[in-house]
Design a protein around this motif. Structure first.
Motif, PDB file in Angstrom:
ATOM      1  N   SER A   1       0.820  -1.220   0.000  1.00 29.99           N
ATOM      2  CA  SER A   1       0.000   0.000   0.000  1.00 29.99           C
ATOM      3  C   SER A   1       0.850   1.266   0.000  1.00 29.99           C
ATOM      4  N   GLU A   2       2.160   1.137   0.238  1.00 29.81           N
ATOM      5  CA  GLU A   2       3.025   2.317   0.302  1.00 29.81           C
ATOM      6  C   GLU A   2       3.883   2.499  -0.938  1.00 29.81           C
TER       7      GLU A   2
ATOM      8  N   LEU B   1      -1.527  -3.707  -8.988  1.00 31.29           N
ATOM      9  CA  LEU B   1      -0.407  -2.915  -8.477  1.00 31.29           C
ATOM     10  C   LEU B   1       0.462  -2.370  -9.605  1.00 31.29           C
TER      11      LEU B   1
ATOM     12  N   ASP C   1      -3.855  -9.230  -7.845  1.00 25.67           N
ATOM     13  CA  ASP C   1      -3.229  -8.198  -7.011  1.00 25.67           C
ATOM     14  C   ASP C   1      -2.072  -7.540  -7.760  1.00 25.67           C
TER      15      ASP C   1
END
Length: 489
Positions: A179-180, A223, A219
């Motif tokens: 998430s970062e 991303l 995922d």
């Protein structure tokens, strides 16, 4: 086509097949990172006890020099790492030796010892790029590495740039820091002088074996799409940092966005993708050779064994050059440009040739029939010379002089150097509409060249494209000779 001026000829005549050489010269390190691959059970204990002295490193360099001369190869760049290379007492003697031999090298290390004294010495010895790591914003990064590491790293980026050295930031992607990724990209662009940024999916090796990796293919697809979009936004906003595309999965995103097409050459099968066995090599501080640093499978030992014997003779490495050993990649239209990450696959399945569990090729609806061009590799029982000849097909540059003999290739190259976007969408349609005659392998060369220039290579605004310059010089010389001939009529 007439012969070009001698100066331009040097670009073609002096081309050497490149091999990247990742060299871990020490196990000394001030951190004990939660995801560090150095601490794997298969290699760490022996490496720690048997680190080669400087004389051993010099013997390896002598061997590599001999290989370069025999096979017209060039080891570049040398990626000097550890542990932390700055903690090796004779580091600067080793770097001076690399400089004396004309070797290009980068360092991948920690920020802790990067003071004015050491950075001046690094600049004086010819260092052009120092890679630091950030694995998230402050709390997350310090959790992975050590307390205060984030602030030290940010501070030292400015120090590195002060001495004219580029600074790349590397991010290892796990579910716990995913998430970062995007916030860190923006933070670096807005608040630091970092010159480039790259990331890759964290491999289950060493300390990371204890981490739970729960990514799905979807995922990763999402991303990588977010990375592509943020990279595009930051460029449009005028930030100078360049966002690299380290993972081969970026090619799927570029295909999805009509910035690349997966050509498979009819000679040699591959253009880029996973470097294992083709144009990269890793050794540890005790001389142990690995197919990839994050895949702890030993393939030889230097300087006891020559690079030639290991790289050209090891059966395990040979299998990475032959499509038939890949259980799924060998039937994929992206075989020539991807082949996933065998180290990641090995960490999950213990078989590097298995299907990559995070591959999202099937989620992209657009299809091609390029997989029909994949050809079986040569038998494993090759001589060193035969194996090198096959490896050399991986890099299309040695074939460039032959391609440049044809006018259609010359003029197509010049057209693409001005605008390659329509070509990258679908090169086969583009060439057909252009009414020019180019072979499939020439199209493959152009695809690899211009997708790299557009998507993956940090642009140098002060440097002209040497291939385009070469072509223009040939055309101008032809015009001059034609005018002389007309004058005599």
């Amino acid at each position: 086509m007439t012969n070009p001026p001698e100066k331009k000829n040097l670009f073609l005549n002096e081309f050497k097949s490149p091999i990247g050489f990742q060299w871990h010269i020490t196990t000394n390190c001030s951190n004990y990172c939660k995801h560090c691959y150095m601490y794997d059970e298969e290699t760490y204990a022996d490496e720690r006890k048997n680190t080669l002295p400087l004389e051993g490193l010099i013997k390896i360099l002598d061997d590599l020099d001999g290989f370069e001369k025999k096979y017209n190869a060039k080891f570049t760049p040398f990626g000097i790492s550890g542990g932390d290379p700055m903690l090796r007492g004779d580091l600067f003697e080793f770097l001076a030796e690399l400089k004396k031999r004309g070797k290009h090298f980068i360092i991948m290390g920690n920020p802790d010892l990067l003071n004015d004294h050491n950075l001046k010495k690094l600049a004086d010895v010819g260092l052009k790029n120092y890679q630091l790591s950030l694995d998230g914003l402050e709390a997350t990064h310090d959790f992975f590495r050590s307390k205060g590491s984030f602030k030290r790293t940010i501070e030292k980026i400015k120090f590195i740039r002060k001495y004219g050295i580029d600074c790349n930031i590397m991010f290892s992607l796990y579910p716990s820091n995913a998430s970062e990724l995007i916030p860190l990209m923006r933070f670096l662009a807005m608040n630091t002088e970092a010159t480039s940024f790259s990331f890759d999916i964290g491999v289950m090796s060493g300390n990371a074996n204890s981490m739970k990796n729960q990514f799905t293919a979807n995922d990763i697809h999402n991303l990588f799409t977010e990375y592509y979009l943020e990279k595009k936004r930051l460029k449009e906003e005028g930030y100078s940092i360049f966002f690299l595309e380290k993972s081969n999965f970026h090619k799927l995103i570029n295909f999805e966005n009509e910035l690349l097409y997966p050509i498979v050459p009819k000679m040699g099968n591959v253009l880029s993708g996973s470097y294992i066995g083709w144009n990269s090599f890793s050794i540890l501080s005790d001389g142990t050779a690995l197919a990839c640093r994050t895949m702890p499978i030993k393939v030889g030992k230097m300087p006891q064994e020559s690079f030639e014997k290991i790289f050209l003779g090891n059966t395990f490495l040979k299998k990475f050059r032959r499509p038939e050993y890949f259980k799924v990649c060998s039937t994929c239209d992206f075989y020539a440009m991807c082949r996933g990450c065998s180290a990641y696959v090995y960490g999950i399945t213990k078989d590097p040739f298995e299907k990559h569990p995070l591959c999202f090729r099937d989620e992209i609806l657009k299809k091609t029939d390029e997989n029909q061009n994949i050809q079986k590799g040569p038998p494993l029982e090759t001589t060193f010379e035969e194996e090198w000849e096959y490896i050399s097909l991986h890099n299309q540059m040695p074939r460039l002089p032959t391609f440049l003999m044809e006018k259609d290739f010359q003029y197509t190259y010049l057209d693409l150097s001005q605008d390659a976007k329509e070509f990258l969408k679908n090169p086969l349609v583009y060439i057909k509409n252009s009414k020019r005659e180019l072979s499939h392998d020439q199209i493959g060369f152009l695809m690899q060249r211009f997708s790299d220039l557009l998507n993956t290579q940090r642009p140098n605004l002060n440097e002209q494209d040497p291939i385009a310059d070469y072509i223009v010089s040939c055309i101008l010389k032809d015009i001059d000779q034609s005018q002389v001939s007309l004058a005599k009529v």
